[in-house]
Scaffold this motif. Structure first.
Motif, PDB file in Angstrom:
ATOM      1  N   ASP A 192       0.856  -1.209   0.000  1.00  0.00           N
ATOM      2  CA  ASP A 192       0.000   0.000   0.000  1.00  0.00           C
ATOM      3  C   ASP A 192       0.887   1.252   0.000  1.00  0.00           C
ATOM      4  N   HIS A 196       1.259   4.202  -2.809  1.00  0.00           N
ATOM      5  CA  HIS A 196       1.080   5.652  -2.582  1.00  0.00           C
ATOM      6  C   HIS A 196       2.212   6.432  -3.235  1.00  0.00           C
ATOM      7  N   HIS A 261      -5.572   3.145  -6.882  1.00  0.00           N
ATOM      8  CA  HIS A 261      -6.432   3.123  -5.690  1.00  0.00           C
ATOM      9  C   HIS A 261      -7.912   3.087  -6.092  1.00  0.00           C
ATOM     10  N   HIS A 275      -6.724  -4.021   1.250  1.00  0.00           N
ATOM     11  CA  HIS A 275      -6.489  -2.776   0.509  1.00  0.00           C
ATOM     12  C   HIS A 275      -5.111  -2.747  -0.180  1.00  0.00           C
ATOM     13  N   ASN A 279      -4.116  -2.979  -4.402  1.00  0.00           N
ATOM     14  CA  ASN A 279      -3.272  -2.043  -5.167  1.00  0.00           C
ATOM     15  C   ASN A 279      -2.109  -2.787  -5.818  1.00  0.00           C
TER      16      ASN A 279
HETATM   17 FE    FE Z   1      -3.827   3.178   0.285  1.00  0.00          FE
END
Ligand code: FE
Ligand code: NAP
Length: 368
Positions: A192, A196, A261, A275, A279
């Protein structure tokens, strides 16, 4: 050079940083609402550090420990009702992105009457309870962002409340709390954070400062790939991941996230895929798509991740994620429609078309 960069959160990092800097909490008020998940904060020492610190400051507290993974709108209203009933002056969140995001919505709803229909509308009054965030996963960077991402059953996806009001006042980062994380959560949250920083570099709001942060973050996470694959991380690597995750948060606080996302939210909402994993499944195919349009930028990202090609990056993700989930073409079409409606799409350096997102899904999961 054009730069727009904002980061109002005070960051305090280091082993025992809560206890060693506990007096900063005295400025927050007399009583805290502590927001956590059901178990981990009680087991990794973080909740105890906070309660001992508050008590020695002469501050009182109440605990709301009912935050589930991918917290719902209802959970935020329930926590806010408790904050009101307990007359909390400030909110301390301890946990992964789920308790941290829930706490942000709680801090807002504790002092503003906002209906569920208007919760994601983006226009709010000026009141919020001050927030102190303590991450115990190294992934979301929520401790330094203005986003609270909630499961939005009305829209059948995950939606973010995004307002500068939600920037925490203080983030405490103590990597000792992450030592007991399962291998699976360690990997998924690290991905994750990687997502980002990679998406931050692929955002049309990227600038020289976010690039510096994203670059260091990607390098730091990639340097842990081998340890992540083996499930063996030294304390120093856990700290590096927590730091990289925070840098990723600072990136997306300024750039927003992009199509990855947006597409991942449906995988979580409909297929219960974590999550970070969601991604990670999509990231390589998204880089492949962009390679045609912005090859130099994609190459820069690959080099930071110590890869020479998208294929090598894809193989790294495969080794970290293991066997991929199945997906039908009906799901591809539905999730693409959902993703295309999000704000994230306009945020992309190269704005993708619906058929391109379909291609990313098709390349990323096993189509049945
Ligand atoms: Fe995230
Ligand atoms: P999480 O849902 O917060 O936690 C996942 C699991 O890890 C839970 O079972 C939790 O247990 C456990 N856990 C947490 N810390 C632990 C520790 N130190 N030791 C052992 N177990 C621990 O997972 P997450 O990936 O950190 O957060 C995901 C959420 O963040 C999603 O809702 C996502 O949309 C959101 N997110 C937000 C932002 C943002 O900018 N705001 C960015 C990216 C993602 P307990 O429940 O018992 O604590």
């Amino acid at each position: 050079m054009n730069i727009l960069y904002h980061m109002p959160t005070k960051v305090i990092m280091g082993n025992h940083c809560v206890k060693n800097n506990g007096t900063v909490l005295t400025a927050m008020g007399k009583k805290a609402l502590i927001v956590t998940g059901a178990r981990s904060a009680k087991m990794n020492g973080s909740l105890e550090d906070v309660t001992v610190t508050l008590s020695s400051n002469g501050q009182s507290f109440a605990v709301y420990d009912k935050v589930m993974s991918n917290p719902t709108v209802e959970c935020a209203y329930e926590g806010a009702a408790l904050a009101r009933a307990e007359k909390a002056d400030f909110v301390i969140a301890i946990g992964g992105g789920s308790p941290m995001d829930a706490a942000k919505a709680i801090a807002l709803l504790a002092v503003q009457d906002i209906s569920a229909e208007k919760l994601f509308a983006g226009s709010y009054g000026n009141e919020v309870l001050p927030l102190v965030l303590i991450p115990t996963t190294a992934g979301t960077g929520s401790e330094v962002t203005q986003y609270s991402i909630l499961t939005n059953n009305a829209a059948r996806t995950k939606t973010s409340i995004a307002t500068p009001l939600l920037f925490p006042k203080i983030a405490f980062l103590d990597a000792r709390y992450t030592e007991g994380l399962s291998h699976k959560t360690t990997v998924n949250t690290a991905i994750d954070a990687l997502s980002h920083s990679v998406e931050g570099m692929l955002s049309n709001r990227a600038n020289a400062m976010t690039d510096i942060l994203a670059s260091d973050s990607i390098r730091g996470i990639a340097s842990c790939f081998a340890g992540l694959k083996k499930g063996e991380l030294a304390a120093e690597q856990r700290e590096r991941l927590l730091y990289a995750s925070m840098l990723g948060g600072m990136v997306i606080a300024n750039t927003g996230t992009t199509a990855v996302h947006a597409m991942g939210y449906s995988l979580t909402y409909y297929k219960d895929i974590d999550h970070g994993r969601a991604n990670g499944l999509l990231l390589a195919a998204f880089l492949k798509l962009l390679e045609k349009e912005i090859p130099a930028r994609v190459q820069e990202i690959l080099a930071l991740a110590d890869c020479t090609s998208v294929a090598e990056f894809d193989s790294q993700m495969d080794q970290l994620l293991g066997e991929k989930e199945e997906m039908t073409m009906e799901e591809v079409e539905l999730y693409t429609r959902t993703a295309m409606k999000t704000r994230n799409i306009a945020n992309c350096l190269v704005v993708p078309k619906a058929e391109e997102l379909e291609e990313v899904y098709r390349r990323s999961l096993r189509i049945v």
